[in-house]
Design a protein around this motif. Sequence first.
Motif, PDB file in Angstrom:
ATOM      1  N   GLY A  22       8.554  -8.557 -31.512  1.00 35.97           N
ATOM      2  CA  GLY A  22       8.338  -8.521 -30.036  1.00 35.97           C
ATOM      3  C   GLY A  22       6.649  -8.506 -29.973  1.00 35.97           C
ATOM      4  N   LEU A  23       5.892  -9.085 -31.158  1.00 34.84           N
ATOM      5  CA  LEU A  23       4.611  -9.279 -31.097  1.00 34.84           C
ATOM      6  C   LEU A  23       4.254 -10.688 -30.919  1.00 34.84           C
ATOM      7  CD1 LEU A  23       3.815  -6.889 -34.226  1.00 34.84           C
ATOM      8  CD2 LEU A  23       3.140  -6.522 -31.927  1.00 34.84           C
ATOM      9  N   PRO A  24       2.937 -11.236 -30.263  1.00 32.14           N
ATOM     10  CA  PRO A  24       2.453 -12.321 -29.979  1.00 32.14           C
ATOM     11  C   PRO A  24       2.209 -12.998 -31.394  1.00 32.14           C
ATOM     12  CG  PRO A  24       1.339 -10.890 -28.703  1.00 32.14           C
ATOM     13  CD  PRO A  24       2.030 -10.023 -29.629  1.00 32.14           C
ATOM     14  N   THR A  25       2.583 -14.258 -31.456  1.00 33.50           N
ATOM     15  CA  THR A  25       2.359 -15.077 -32.699  1.00 33.50           C
ATOM     16  C   THR A  25       1.029 -15.214 -32.993  1.00 33.50           C
ATOM     17  OG1 THR A  25       4.215 -16.449 -31.896  1.00 33.50           O
ATOM     18  CG2 THR A  25       2.637 -17.595 -33.623  1.00 33.50           C
ATOM     19  N   ASN A  26       0.164 -15.269 -31.903  1.00 34.49           N
ATOM     20  CA  ASN A  26      -1.348 -15.394 -32.199  1.00 34.49           C
ATOM     21  C   ASN A  26      -1.865 -14.079 -33.043  1.00 34.49           C
ATOM     22  OD1 ASN A  26      -1.037 -14.203 -29.653  1.00 34.49           O
ATOM     23  ND2 ASN A  26      -3.309 -14.466 -29.291  1.00 34.49           N
ATOM     24  N   ILE A  27      -1.397 -12.979 -32.534  1.00 29.62           N
ATOM     25  CA  ILE A  27      -1.751 -11.803 -33.126  1.00 29.62           C
ATOM     26  C   ILE A  27      -1.684 -11.759 -34.574  1.00 29.62           C
ATOM     27  CG2 ILE A  27      -1.485  -9.303 -33.262  1.00 29.62           C
ATOM     28  CD1 ILE A  27      -3.225 -10.089 -30.964  1.00 29.62           C
ATOM     29  N   ILE A  28      -0.240 -12.143 -34.911  1.00 24.51           N
ATOM     30  CA  ILE A  28       0.130 -12.161 -36.404  1.00 24.51           C
ATOM     31  C   ILE A  28      -0.560 -12.886 -37.196  1.00 24.51           C
ATOM     32  CG2 ILE A  28       2.036 -12.665 -37.895  1.00 24.51           C
ATOM     33  CD1 ILE A  28       4.083 -11.777 -35.576  1.00 24.51           C
ATOM     34  N   ILE A  29      -1.092 -14.229 -36.495  1.00 19.44           N
ATOM     35  CA  ILE A  29      -1.804 -15.141 -37.272  1.00 19.44           C
ATOM     36  C   ILE A  29      -3.363 -14.503 -37.587  1.00 19.44           C
ATOM     37  CG2 ILE A  29      -3.365 -17.247 -37.052  1.00 19.44           C
ATOM     38  CD1 ILE A  29      -0.212 -18.474 -35.659  1.00 19.44           C
ATOM     39  N   ASN A  30      -3.907 -13.888 -36.453  1.00 15.89           N
ATOM     40  CA  ASN A  30      -5.118 -13.192 -36.569  1.00 15.89           C
ATOM     41  C   ASN A  30      -5.102 -12.189 -37.708  1.00 15.89           C
ATOM     42  OD1 ASN A  30      -6.320 -14.487 -34.446  1.00 15.89           O
ATOM     43  ND2 ASN A  30      -6.070 -13.164 -32.904  1.00 15.89           N
ATOM     44  N   TRP A  31      -4.096 -11.684 -37.954  1.00 19.45           N
ATOM     45  CA  TRP A  31      -3.955 -10.574 -38.800  1.00 19.45           C
ATOM     46  C   TRP A  31      -3.806 -11.285 -40.313  1.00 19.45           C
ATOM     47  CZ3 TRP A  31       0.904  -7.778 -36.538  1.00 19.45           C
ATOM     48  CH2 TRP A  31       0.694  -6.772 -35.592  1.00 19.45           C
TER      49      TRP A  31
ATOM     50  N   SER B 286       9.514 -17.596 -40.792  1.00 18.86           N
ATOM     51  CA  SER B 286       8.318 -18.081 -40.144  1.00 18.86           C
ATOM     52  C   SER B 286       7.568 -17.148 -39.163  1.00 18.86           C
ATOM     53  CB  SER B 286       8.776 -19.317 -39.417  1.00 18.86           C
ATOM     54  OG  SER B 286       9.516 -18.672 -37.993  1.00 18.86           O
ATOM     55  N   ILE B 287       6.352 -17.443 -39.042  1.00 21.82           N
ATOM     56  CA  ILE B 287       5.665 -16.751 -38.011  1.00 21.82           C
ATOM     57  C   ILE B 287       6.316 -16.359 -36.604  1.00 21.82           C
ATOM     58  CG2 ILE B 287       3.269 -16.355 -36.975  1.00 21.82           C
ATOM     59  CD1 ILE B 287       2.967 -15.987 -39.925  1.00 21.82           C
ATOM     60  N   SER B 288       6.795 -17.448 -36.072  1.00 21.56           N
ATOM     61  CA  SER B 288       7.470 -17.661 -34.871  1.00 21.56           C
ATOM     62  C   SER B 288       8.703 -16.407 -34.917  1.00 21.56           C
ATOM     63  CB  SER B 288       7.860 -18.832 -34.327  1.00 21.56           C
ATOM     64  OG  SER B 288       8.663 -19.488 -35.205  1.00 21.56           O
ATOM     65  N   GLU B 289       9.365 -16.402 -36.219  1.00 20.66           N
ATOM     66  CA  GLU B 289      10.557 -15.619 -36.150  1.00 20.66           C
ATOM     67  C   GLU B 289      10.159 -14.256 -36.247  1.00 20.66           C
ATOM     68  OE1 GLU B 289      14.423 -14.424 -36.456  1.00 20.66           O
ATOM     69  OE2 GLU B 289      13.675 -16.334 -35.823  1.00 20.66           O
ATOM     70  N   ILE B 290       8.993 -13.895 -36.919  1.00 22.08           N
ATOM     71  CA  ILE B 290       8.506 -12.705 -37.114  1.00 22.08           C
ATOM     72  C   ILE B 290       8.076 -12.044 -35.776  1.00 22.08           C
ATOM     73  CG2 ILE B 290       6.705 -11.310 -37.871  1.00 22.08           C
ATOM     74  CD1 ILE B 290       6.780 -13.195 -40.514  1.00 22.08           C
ATOM     75  N   ALA B 291       7.538 -12.980 -34.987  1.00 27.04           N
ATOM     76  CA  ALA B 291       6.906 -12.626 -33.705  1.00 27.04           C
ATOM     77  C   ALA B 291       8.191 -12.348 -33.061  1.00 27.04           C
ATOM     78  CB  ALA B 291       6.124 -13.814 -33.105  1.00 27.04           C
ATOM     79  N   LYS B 292       9.211 -13.155 -32.987  1.00 31.20           N
ATOM     80  CA  LYS B 292      10.532 -12.788 -32.063  1.00 31.20           C
ATOM     81  C   LYS B 292      11.006 -11.612 -32.502  1.00 31.20           C
ATOM     82  CE  LYS B 292      14.783 -15.022 -30.902  1.00 31.20           C
ATOM     83  NZ  LYS B 292      15.906 -16.322 -31.496  1.00 31.20           N
ATOM     84  N   ARG B 293      11.250 -11.526 -33.762  1.00 25.84           N
ATOM     85  CA  ARG B 293      11.991  -9.949 -34.160  1.00 25.84           C
ATOM     86  C   ARG B 293      11.081  -8.872 -33.939  1.00 25.84           C
ATOM     87  NH1 ARG B 293      14.961 -11.416 -39.783  1.00 25.84           N
ATOM     88  NH2 ARG B 293      15.849 -13.235 -39.225  1.00 25.84           N
TER      89      ARG B 293
END
Length: 71
Positions: A33-42, A24-31
Amino acid sequence: MEDSNKAEYFANKLCLAIGQSNLSISEIAKRSGLPTNIIINWQQEKVFPKLSSLVKLAKVFNKNVSWFINE
């Protein structure tokens, strides 16, 4: 490659990596150390990541940074 094309290419590769990993996006963010919203913006092609962020992301997916940015 123009910035918008780079962002689009990266977003496509990111979505592919996410699909292959079943994370999940939240798991990727956790692993990473990047903010969830940044990954979504990408994913939405709004911005292209900095190299330091690419390195963190590549580690999560066990891929080289070049996999995300080279055609």
